[in-house]
Write a protein that holds these residues in place. Structure first.
Motif, PDB file in Angstrom:
ATOM      1  N   UNK A  13     118.699 -28.324 -20.236  1.00 28.29           N
ATOM      2  CA  UNK A  13     119.463 -29.309 -19.474  1.00 28.29           C
ATOM      3  C   UNK A  13     120.738 -29.772 -20.155  1.00 28.29           C
ATOM      4  N   UNK A  14     121.110 -29.141 -21.260  1.00 25.23           N
ATOM      5  CA  UNK A  14     122.344 -29.572 -21.936  1.00 25.23           C
ATOM      6  C   UNK A  14     123.582 -28.911 -21.330  1.00 25.23           C
ATOM      7  N   UNK A  15     123.382 -28.008 -20.384  1.00 24.68           N
ATOM      8  CA  UNK A  15     124.528 -27.420 -19.670  1.00 24.68           C
ATOM      9  C   UNK A  15     124.992 -26.074 -20.214  1.00 24.68           C
ATOM     10  N   UNK A  16     124.159 -25.430 -21.037  1.00 18.46           N
ATOM     11  CA  UNK A  16     124.587 -24.164 -21.674  1.00 18.46           C
ATOM     12  C   UNK A  16     125.019 -23.104 -20.654  1.00 18.46           C
ATOM     13  N   UNK A  17     124.263 -22.966 -19.576  1.00 15.26           N
ATOM     14  CA  UNK A  17     124.591 -21.903 -18.617  1.00 15.26           C
ATOM     15  C   UNK A  17     125.853 -22.242 -17.825  1.00 15.26           C
ATOM     16  N   UNK A  18     125.943 -23.460 -17.307  1.00 10.44           N
ATOM     17  CA  UNK A  18     127.142 -23.830 -16.529  1.00 10.44           C
ATOM     18  C   UNK A  18     128.383 -23.802 -17.407  1.00 10.44           C
ATOM     19  N   UNK A  19     128.266 -24.370 -18.606  1.00  6.37           N
ATOM     20  CA  UNK A  19     129.414 -24.388 -19.522  1.00  6.37           C
ATOM     21  C   UNK A  19     129.761 -22.948 -19.920  1.00  6.37           C
ATOM     22  N   UNK A  20     128.742 -22.164 -20.213  1.00  9.83           N
ATOM     23  CA  UNK A  20     128.965 -20.780 -20.654  1.00  9.83           C
ATOM     24  C   UNK A  20     129.677 -19.951 -19.606  1.00  9.83           C
ATOM     25  N   UNK A  21     129.272 -20.135 -18.349  1.00 15.00           N
ATOM     26  CA  UNK A  21     129.901 -19.361 -17.260  1.00 15.00           C
ATOM     27  C   UNK A  21     131.384 -19.685 -17.150  1.00 15.00           C
ATOM     28  N   UNK A  22     131.704 -20.987 -17.140  1.00 17.15           N
ATOM     29  CA  UNK A  22     133.114 -21.369 -16.997  1.00 17.15           C
ATOM     30  C   UNK A  22     133.914 -20.959 -18.237  1.00 17.15           C
ATOM     31  N   UNK A  23     133.336 -21.170 -19.399  1.00 19.57           N
ATOM     32  CA  UNK A  23     134.033 -20.811 -20.645  1.00 19.57           C
ATOM     33  C   UNK A  23     134.356 -19.309 -20.673  1.00 19.57           C
ATOM     34  N   UNK A  24     133.398 -18.508 -20.241  1.00 17.43           N
ATOM     35  CA  UNK A  24     133.615 -17.059 -20.280  1.00 17.43           C
ATOM     36  C   UNK A  24     134.753 -16.663 -19.331  1.00 17.43           C
ATOM     37  N   UNK A  25     134.844 -17.352 -18.189  1.00  9.86           N
ATOM     38  CA  UNK A  25     135.949 -17.059 -17.248  1.00  9.86           C
ATOM     39  C   UNK A  25     137.286 -17.390 -17.889  1.00  9.86           C
TER      40      UNK A  25
END
Ligand code: S3P
Length: 170
Positions: A13-25
């Motif tokens: 729930x710390x946001x790793x997936x959402x943050x990771x997706x945007x960061x990778x873009x």
């Protein structure tokens, strides 16, 4: 110089997936998620793996996965399962793979985000607040030890967190 991968660690729930997706873009990097990779390799959900084989089996799969991807990982953002850094071997492997960013999130924020979630086997039993409190207290030192950069995520949007990461990585 460290290889150009960004590894995201932190509690569920710390946001790793959402943050990771945007960061990778934004970086034009590939996005990878260890939970998704394990599910696809095993052809089974994480829940089912825990249910059929237990936590230890899952932890071994996490280490095996890191060993199998470590040499080929390039220009990638890797989001990891919340328990990945508990194990010292994994912490070392992750540090060698790139810059490790700990998305630090308070207990209250995690509880707000995860109440109603039934996909995390470790939070299924008992009282959510107590489970999160205990696990977070146990794990926070490992996350800190495993990290090159720590970003506090409370009250920040995904966009703000991504910007902060981009300002802190080299
Ligand atoms: C776990 C976190 C989960 C998943 C599994 C175990 C943990 O990943 O790997 O349920 O031990 O904290 P997320 O952090 O993506 O929820």
């Amino acid at each position: 110089m460290k290889r150009k991968n960004i590894i995201l660690i932190g509690f569920m729930g710390s946001g790793k997936s959402s943050v990771g997706r945007l960061l990778s873009k934004k970086l034009n990097y590939e996005f990878l998620d260890t939970d998704e990779m394990i599910e696809s390799l095993e052809d089974m959900t994480i829940q089912k793996i825990f249910q059929l084989h237990g936590e230890k089996f899952f932890r071994d799969l996490e280490t095996k996965l890191l060993l199998s991807i470590k040499d080929g990982l390039k220009r990638s953002v890797l989001s990891t399962g919340g328990g990945m850094p508990i194990c010292e071997t994994n912490r070392k492997l992750l540090k060698n793979m790139g810059q490790v960013v700990y998305l630090r999130t308070s207990q209250n924020t995690i509880i707000d985000r995860l109440s109603g979630d039934n996909t995390r086997p470790l939070l299924k039993e008992g009282n959510l607040k107590e489970r999160v409190e205990r696990l977070l207290n146990d794990r926070d030192p490992y996350y800190e030890e495993g990290a090159d950069i720590i970003i506090d995520t409370d009250n920040k949007s995904i966009d703000e967190i991504v910007k902060e990461i981009m300002n802190n990585i080299h």
